[in-house]
Design an enzyme around this catalytic site. Structure first.
Site, PDB file in Angstrom:
ATOM      1  N   GLU A  19     147.299  81.577  51.707  1.00 51.96           N
ATOM      2  CA  GLU A  19     148.108  82.838  51.994  1.00 51.96           C
ATOM      3  C   GLU A  19     149.288  82.603  53.069  1.00 51.96           C
ATOM      4  O   GLU A  19     148.739  82.219  54.263  1.00 51.96           O
ATOM      5  CB  GLU A  19     147.112  83.950  52.260  1.00 51.96           C
ATOM      6  CG  GLU A  19     147.803  85.345  52.488  1.00 51.96           C
ATOM      7  CD  GLU A  19     146.721  86.504  52.708  1.00 51.96           C
ATOM      8  OE1 GLU A  19     146.990  87.430  53.098  1.00 51.96           O
ATOM      9  OE2 GLU A  19     145.610  86.242  52.564  1.00 51.96           O
ATOM     10  N   ASP A  38     151.374  85.149  55.113  1.00 48.67           N
ATOM     11  CA  ASP A  38     151.732  86.464  55.348  1.00 48.67           C
ATOM     12  C   ASP A  38     153.237  86.673  55.982  1.00 48.67           C
ATOM     13  O   ASP A  38     153.336  86.411  57.026  1.00 48.67           O
ATOM     14  CB  ASP A  38     150.807  87.285  56.279  1.00 48.67           C
ATOM     15  CG  ASP A  38     149.445  87.443  55.346  1.00 48.67           C
ATOM     16  OD1 ASP A  38     149.561  87.633  54.320  1.00 48.67           O
ATOM     17  OD2 ASP A  38     148.379  87.444  55.977  1.00 48.67           O
ATOM     18  N   GLU A  94     153.537  91.767  57.526  1.00 43.68           N
ATOM     19  CA  GLU A  94     152.490  92.726  57.334  1.00 43.68           C
ATOM     20  C   GLU A  94     153.020  93.546  58.559  1.00 43.68           C
ATOM     21  O   GLU A  94     153.132  93.269  59.629  1.00 43.68           O
ATOM     22  CB  GLU A  94     151.165  92.251  57.970  1.00 43.68           C
ATOM     23  CG  GLU A  94     150.693  91.422  56.691  1.00 43.68           C
ATOM     24  CD  GLU A  94     149.184  91.004  56.849  1.00 43.68           C
ATOM     25  OE1 GLU A  94     148.277  91.703  56.258  1.00 43.68           O
ATOM     26  OE2 GLU A  94     148.710  90.017  57.752  1.00 43.68           O
ATOM     27  N   HIS A 103     147.927  81.643  56.813  1.00 44.67           N
ATOM     28  CA  HIS A 103     146.582  81.430  56.570  1.00 44.67           C
ATOM     29  C   HIS A 103     146.056  80.013  55.769  1.00 44.67           C
ATOM     30  O   HIS A 103     146.355  80.161  54.480  1.00 44.67           O
ATOM     31  CB  HIS A 103     145.802  82.580  55.957  1.00 44.67           C
ATOM     32  CG  HIS A 103     145.746  83.892  56.676  1.00 44.67           C
ATOM     33  ND1 HIS A 103     144.947  84.206  57.422  1.00 44.67           N
ATOM     34  CD2 HIS A 103     146.863  84.737  56.758  1.00 44.67           C
ATOM     35  CE1 HIS A 103     145.091  85.441  58.000  1.00 44.67           C
ATOM     36  NE2 HIS A 103     146.449  85.839  57.433  1.00 44.67           N
TER      37      HIS A 103
END
Length: 452
Positions: A231, A233, A236, A247
């Site tokens: 993942e 990101d 966010e 991640h």
């Protein structure tokens, strides 16, 4: 960290199934984006938006009886994982009317609370499609950048307008799992670095066995299986705080896990799984600059702005750089003000220093770190655009003091200006029902080709 949030009646239930229903036609809203080859040289692509299957009506394949209502499975239709996939069909969505999702031109607006004919829907998760049966696979490394505009001026504490990439299968898992007859057309196949166990179907089977209803979410629960993958990101954020966070996972592509061995938000041992649940984040406030991001600050969240993320180089030496553009001005990311942690980009050296300074568990490196993140970005990832609130930690990890029992002046604890009492979903859903986020003007290309 995401969950199903529609409050359903006996006609419309929210769930995640693998057969395709016929009660409502699935029509994907169109959304354009641009593929750039050099600055000023960009080609428009006609994409489509699809709603994740965890939000959809799941009913018996031959009628209208619900397979899932509230946070309970129909024990007759879904006696076990395999029978549930055989008996239940996933149906089409009324994007605007039921889910508050509006795509127009190059723009996508997600509303937080939508009062539909049969339900009250909370939040949503959507994916960019290449065509009606395939997700667009974005390759963002090496030496590529991803740019978009965002308006989150009415996104308060406790909400997260998240735009990110995950290593899902392009067809939603249809080829891998023969019992999955719905596929990407109906938003199947989700995975992320939390190895979420709230998904109602994984690998073409139900997640019924061992299902535990949530104690504080009337529409969610946790099953025996989770769905893991890498993942990235990109974004966010709400109007108070933002974080960019890679991640890593030891196994990059979508992989089913079992029980508390999944790790992540949904398991008793957060660090037991294939993936890094914490990431190596750059949150300007957490890195010591409290004047950089927010309403009336350097990046002024009271109005629209542009977010640029660059992936420079490859492998363990890849660097993740961030710029903003607002009022015609290019704004470099803020510099770290934490003692012993230098720079304004995410590198292996930054992560090493940050984890030591904050005393955080360093699973990002254990699960392959920047090298595995670069592999995922190079291999192609699915774009996710979502809006959600947080039944596990009230989003305090993004915008407040977290953990709440720590002194906010301790390095790494202060993440934003929100009160530690903020973000309770019941409060956010009642007091900020009209909140929304708008993503627009997506551009992808070589370094320095998508902004100026």
């Amino acid at each position: 960290m995401y969950r199903t949030l529609a409050i359903a009646t006996s006609i419309l239930a929210v769930a995640h199934g693998q057969l395709a229903g016929t009660q409502q036609t699935e029509t994907h809203p169109g959304m354009t984006w641009q593929q750039c080859t050099a600055k000023g040289s960009c080609q428009t692509k006609n994409g489509k938006i699809v709603l994740d299957s965890n939000w959809r009506w799941l009913h018996t394949k031959s009628g209208y009886d619900n397979c899932y209502t509230g946070n309970e499975w129909n024990s007759t239709l879904c006696a076990d994982n395999k029978s549930c996939a055989t008996n239940c069909a996933l149906d089409g969505a009324d994007y605007r009317g039921t889910y508050g999702i509006t795509a127009s031109g190059n723009s996508l607006q997600l509303k937080f609370v939508t009062e539909g004919s049969y339900s009250t829907n909370i939040g949503s998760r959507t994916y960019m499609m290449k065509d009606d049966s395939t997700y667009e696979m974005f390759k963002l490394a090496p030496d590529r950048e991803f740019t978009f505009d965002v308006d989150l001026s009415n996104l308060p504490c406790g909400l997260n307008g998240a735009l990110y990439f995950v290593s899902m299968d392009a067809d939603g898992g249809m080829k891998k799992y023969s019992s999955n007859k719905a596929g990407a057309k109906y938003g199947t196949g989700y995975c992320d670095a939390q190895c979420p166990r709230d998904l109602k179907f994984i690998n073409g089977e139900g997640n019924v066995e061992g299902w535990q209803q949530s104690s504080n979410d009337q529409n969610a629960g946790v099953g025996n299986h989770g769905s893991c993958c890498a993942e990235m990101d990109i974004w966010e954020a709400n109007s108070v705080s933002t974080a960019v966070t890679p991640h890593s996972c030891s196994t990059i592509g979508q992989t089913r896990c079992d029980g508390d061995g999944c790790g992540g938000t949904y398991s008793s041992d957060r660090y037991a799984g294939l993936c890094d649940p914490d990431g190596c984040d750059f949150n300007s406030y957490r890195m010591g600059d409290t004047t950089f991001y927010g309403k009336g600050k350097i990046v002024d969240t009271s109005k629209k702005f542009t977010v640029v993320t660059q992936f420079v180089g490859n492998g363990e030496s890849m660097e993740i750089k961030r710029f903003y553009v607002q009022n015609g001005e290019v704004i470099p990311n803020s510099q770290s003000k934490i003692e012993g942690v230098e720079g304004n980009s995410i590198t292996t050296q930054f992560c090493d220093a940050q984890k030591q300074a904050f005393g955080d568990t360093y699973t990002f490196k254990e699960k392959g770190g920047m090298a595995n993140m670069a592999k995922a970005l190079e291999g192609g990832m699915v774009l996710v655009m979502s809006l959600w609130d947080d039944h596990y930690a009230n989003m305090l990890w993004l915008d407040s003091t977290y953990p709440t029992d720590k002194d906010p002046s301790t390095p790494g604890v202060g993440r934003g200006e929100c009160e530690t009492t903020s973000g309770v979903p019941a409060d956010v859903e009642s007091q900020s029902a009209s909140a929304s986020v708008t993503y627009s003007n997506i551009r992808v290309g070589p370094l320095n080709s998508t902004f100026g």
